[in-house]
Every structure is written in structure tokens, then in C-alpha cells.
Design an enzyme around this catalytic site. Structure first.
Site, short mmCIF file in Angstrom:
data_model
loop_
_atom_site.label_atom_id
_atom_site.label_comp_id
_atom_site.label_asym_id
_atom_site.label_seq_id
_atom_site.Cartn_x
_atom_site.Cartn_y
_atom_site.Cartn_z
N HIS A 71 0.74 -1.24 -0.05
CA HIS A 71 0.15 0.14 -0.14
C HIS A 71 0.79 1.34 0.04
O HIS A 71 2.12 1.26 0.43
CB HIS A 71 -0.99 -0.11 1.25
CG HIS A 71 -1.41 -1.07 1.67
ND1 HIS A 71 -1.30 -1.96 2.68
CD2 HIS A 71 -2.86 -1.67 0.94
CE1 HIS A 71 -1.93 -2.78 2.53
NE2 HIS A 71 -2.96 -2.86 1.49
N ASP B 228 -4.67 1.69 -1.87
CA ASP B 228 -4.73 0.32 -1.82
C ASP B 228 -4.54 -0.55 -3.01
O ASP B 228 -5.31 -0.58 -4.16
CB ASP B 228 -6.29 0.09 -1.63
CG ASP B 228 -6.75 0.43 -0.44
OD1 ASP B 228 -6.12 0.43 0.60
OD2 ASP B 228 -8.22 0.32 -0.36
N HIS C 84 -9.36 3.30 -0.94
CA HIS C 84 -8.14 4.07 -0.81
C HIS C 84 -7.42 4.20 -2.07
O HIS C 84 -7.15 3.28 -2.78
CB HIS C 84 -7.31 3.64 0.38
CG HIS C 84 -8.02 3.28 1.53
ND1 HIS C 84 -7.60 2.37 2.43
CD2 HIS C 84 -8.97 3.68 2.15
CE1 HIS C 84 -8.06 2.53 3.55
NE2 HIS C 84 -9.29 3.27 3.29
N HIS D 281 3.64 -5.20 3.94
CA HIS D 281 2.97 -5.85 4.99
C HIS D 281 3.61 -7.28 5.38
O HIS D 281 3.81 -8.16 4.32
CB HIS D 281 1.59 -5.75 5.39
CG HIS D 281 1.24 -4.36 5.51
ND1 HIS D 281 1.06 -3.78 6.67
CD2 HIS D 281 0.88 -3.50 4.64
CE1 HIS D 281 0.57 -2.32 6.59
NE2 HIS D 281 0.53 -2.13 5.04
N HIS E 197 0.88 4.64 1.91
CA HIS E 197 0.53 5.18 3.27
C HIS E 197 0.72 6.75 3.15
O HIS E 197 1.42 7.51 2.18
CB HIS E 197 1.28 4.58 4.26
CG HIS E 197 1.06 3.35 4.59
ND1 HIS E 197 0.51 3.02 5.84
CD2 HIS E 197 1.00 2.16 3.99
CE1 HIS E 197 0.01 1.61 5.77
NE2 HIS E 197 0.34 1.26 4.62
N HIS F 264 -3.17 4.00 5.49
CA HIS F 264 -3.13 4.03 4.03
C HIS F 264 -3.70 5.71 3.38
O HIS F 264 -4.31 6.40 4.09
CB HIS F 264 -4.49 3.10 3.47
CG HIS F 264 -4.35 1.63 3.78
ND1 HIS F 264 -4.77 0.70 3.23
CD2 HIS F 264 -3.26 1.24 4.49
CE1 HIS F 264 -4.41 -0.60 3.61
NE2 HIS F 264 -3.44 -0.18 4.38
N ARG G 100 4.29 -3.97 9.42
CA ARG G 100 4.97 -3.60 8.31
C ARG G 100 6.45 -4.18 8.33
O ARG G 100 7.08 -4.13 9.28
CB ARG G 100 4.87 -2.16 8.38
CG ARG G 100 3.70 -1.34 8.41
CD ARG G 100 3.53 -0.13 8.95
NE ARG G 100 2.10 0.23 9.05
CZ ARG G 100 1.60 1.51 9.11
NH1 ARG G 100 2.38 2.57 8.71
NH2 ARG G 100 0.17 1.57 9.30
N HIS H 28 -11.54 0.95 2.84
CA HIS H 28 -10.59 0.12 2.35
C HIS H 28 -11.16 -0.93 1.22
O HIS H 28 -12.54 -1.44 1.33
CB HIS H 28 -9.81 -0.53 3.45
CG HIS H 28 -8.97 -1.76 3.00
ND1 HIS H 28 -7.76 -1.18 2.54
CD2 HIS H 28 -8.74 -2.97 3.09
CE1 HIS H 28 -7.06 -2.20 1.93
NE2 HIS H 28 -7.63 -3.34 2.46
#
Length: 181
Positions: free
Chosen positions: A77, A115, A112, A152, A79, A95, A169, A103
């Protein structure tokens, strides 16, 4: 009175009025075509990679490679912040979501902007990345420049709110302007 050309050029450069090497100056009128994020591992991880972002028609091509992952799917993603100062990567914030959407999966309209879904590492821990995203840009409200790029530990389930339950993360980087090739 005759003015020495070298003296005049030196004086104008010192005043910032003239550049002795205009080819080195960025072109103000040319839109950005390319960006890059260099991923660094968060504490306790060995994940790294380089991801490039290139203008592609009405979207942005995202491509590169991430290594040091556990085999399987990993949330991927953009952020909010390009802040990589925390050992756990949490300084990158949530995000990137300029539209205030829920999401969702990368193929749905209302999600998002950040995403991207999942990347999948093979048995050697390497994930190849290549897709075009139509929600992100290099300017305006959906600009990803200066934002964080996060990988992630677990798969994004593409539905849990607010972030897909993708776990800690394992790598984070800052998306920055890149020299056009």
C-alpha cells in the site's frame, strides 16, 4: 564601456539570474513522468526492494522487485506519510486515502487511493511487481510523491476496515521524484 562577458556571467550567476549550465536545471514546464521508492526493512526484518512508478496513459505503472519476504501474499500500500523514522514503520501513517473511501481491493472504484492489494513472494522470498493503477497521480489530490510505500507481513484480505488486516509492516520507503529515462 565594454563589459567583460565572463565577469557579467559570473555576476548574474551569483545573483541567481542566469545559470551557466542551463542543461542541469530542472524543466519547470515538463510534468513529472517517473518516481521511485527504495524499500528498507523495518526492525527485525530483511525485506528490501526498489519500486518505480511511471506515467502510463491514464494511469501509473508500478513495477519492481521486493526480496526477503516469507513466501505467499503480502499487503502492499501507499501510506499517508513518507516518514521512515520509526523502527516499526508506523510513522508512515495510515493508508493514503484522499477521497475518504473505505478500504478495498485494487480493482474496485471506491477504495483508498493507496490500496494496491497484495504482492506474492515465491519460494525464494521474491515478489515481482507489475501493474497499472488509475487512482494515483504525480500531482493534485491523489499525488503519491512524498508518501510512504509499505509492504506488510500478511496478506491484505481486501475487505476488513480500515486497512485489510495485513499485519505488521516489514518494509517501508518514500516515493520520490525520479529522473526521467
Amino acid at each position: 564601456m565594454k563589459i567583460n562577458r565572463l565577469l557579467l556571467t559570473t555576476a548574474l550567476c551569483a545573483l541567481g539570474i542566469f545559470s551557466a549550465n542551463a542543461a542541469d536545471e530542472p524543466k519547470k514546464d515538463k510534468p513529472l513522468e517517473r518516481a521511485v521508492a527504495v524499500l528498507q526493512a523495518t526492525q527485525g526484518n530483511q525485506v528490501k526492494g526498489v519500486i518505480t512508478f511511471t506515467k502510463a496513459g491514464d494511469g501509473v505503472r508500478v513495477e519492481g522487485e521486493v526480496t526477503g519476504l516469507a513466501p505467499g501474499k503480502h499487503g502492499f500500500h501507499v501510506h499517508q506519510f513518507g516518514d521512515v523514522t520509526s523502527a516499526d514503520g508506523k510513522a508512515a501513517g495510515d493508508h493514503f486515502n484522499p477521497g475518504g473511501h473505505s478500504h478495498g481491493a485494487p480493482d474496485v472504484e471506491n477504495r483508498h487511493a493507496g490500496d494496491f492489494g497484495n504482492i506474492e513472494a515465491d519460494q525464494s522470498g521474491t515478489a515481482k511487481v507489475s501493474f497499472v493503477d488509475k487512482h494515483i497521480t504525480f500531482d493534485g489530490a491523489n499525488s503519491i510523491l512524498g508518501r510512504g510505500l509499505v509492504v506488510h507481513a500478511k496478506a491484505d484480505d481486501l475487505k476488513s476496515q480500515p486497512s485489510g488486516e495485513a499485519g505488521p509492516r516489514v518494509a517501508v520507503g518514500v516515493i520520490g521524484a525520479a529522473k526521467s529515462q
